[in-house]
Design a protein around this motif. Structure first.
Motif: not given
Lengths: 193, 193
Positions: B78-89
């Motif tokens: 996944d990606e972190p929020p700053v990279l438009l993801g949801t931080n699940t992995a």
């Protein structure tokens, strides 16, 4: 709306990506390229035999230390019995294949969203050929890593094939992990006192 | 036996590695290099946004299809929020750091075992610098992948520092993932119909 075009959950969402935020991110980096500087980090502990545990949490990016992750992620490594391990986790070169697939999935989903293409499904099959003589130190003529990797995409989307081909070509040119695998990355190594 | 030299759990075990089996494996490959041919595989499914799930189970090696894993391993991206993801992995380039650490841990543990060095503890710190302008397609001058990776080993073992330095140099020369990162690997890509 049909079964193959899921309803967006927000006005600006496509493929699970906030398209307005994506465009805003690209524009912010265009105006201030320093925001593009990222440093990713990992810490790993050997746990006996072929086993190790890696934790991943903080990173620097977009001009600040990221604190969005309240818990570290854990990744485990091991080897199968034929490679003297205990099969508790994938091995390191298998994990490289997972990283490559994960990277291309992000690239396809984000770039498709930016182009107005809705992805219905996206799968990757990967295989890598490796001659163990390199790792075992039995030949200087055999590299330790993959001799080659073969990757197949399967995409269902609301776009003609030529657009998907072009999308995949663009994603491949801009994929961080594909670049890391295809091209040399300098790695500095230090043995702490 | 002291607190820093754990008792081996089998007569031939060191660092959790069966040294007799390790030597037998090396000798078997020496006599029949075809046994060194391995093919590792992964299958990955995009799960929306920056999320993907990779399964890893079967591989070919040592002259046969391996069936030792009764269940597939799952790795998530996944990606972190700053990279438009949801931080699940962790994201894909973070997973590359985990693969590198896992690979070097195996190399150190196995090669130390073969040399009669007992490892008490082994840790790695890794960091990779990446300029997001490459992924975002904002500059042809910026590579998408890591500009560089820095790695630090911390080893406690029953050997003098010069032996550990030599061990680490050997491990680096024969590490599959370090080779994959430092040197080009050909990757063929196909978009299925």
């Amino acid at each position: 709306m049909t079964a193959t075009t899921p309803a967006p959950t927000a006005a600006t969402e496509r493929n699970g990506v906030d398209v307005d935020k994506l465009i805003a991110t690209v524009n912010a980096v265009k105006e201030n390229p320093a925001l593009a500087t990222f440093q990713f980090r990992a810490r790993s502990t050997w746990e006996g035999g072929g086993r190790s545990r890696t934790t991943i949490q903080r990173f620097y990016g977009a001009g600040q230390e990221d604190t969005s992750r309240t818990q570290p992620f854990e990744l485990h490594g091991d080897e199968p019995p034929v490679l003297l391990g205990t099969n508790t986790a994938p091995n390191a070169v298998e994990t490289v294949l997972a990283a490559l697939a994960s990277c291309l999935a992000v690239g396809v989903a984000y770039n498709a969203a930016a182009r107005g293409i809705t992805i219905e499904s996206l799968e990757f099959d990967l295989q890598g050929d490796l001659d163990l003589q390199g790792f075992l130190g039995l030949s200087d003529q055999v590299r330790p890593g993959y001799a080659n990797i073969a990757l197949t995409y399967r995409i269902k989307a609301d776009a003609p094939r030529d657009q998907l081909v072009e999308l995949c070509h663009y994603v491949q040119r801009t994929s961080p992990v594909l670049d890391i695998i295809r091209n040399p990355v300098p790695v500095s190594v230090e043995l702490a006192d």
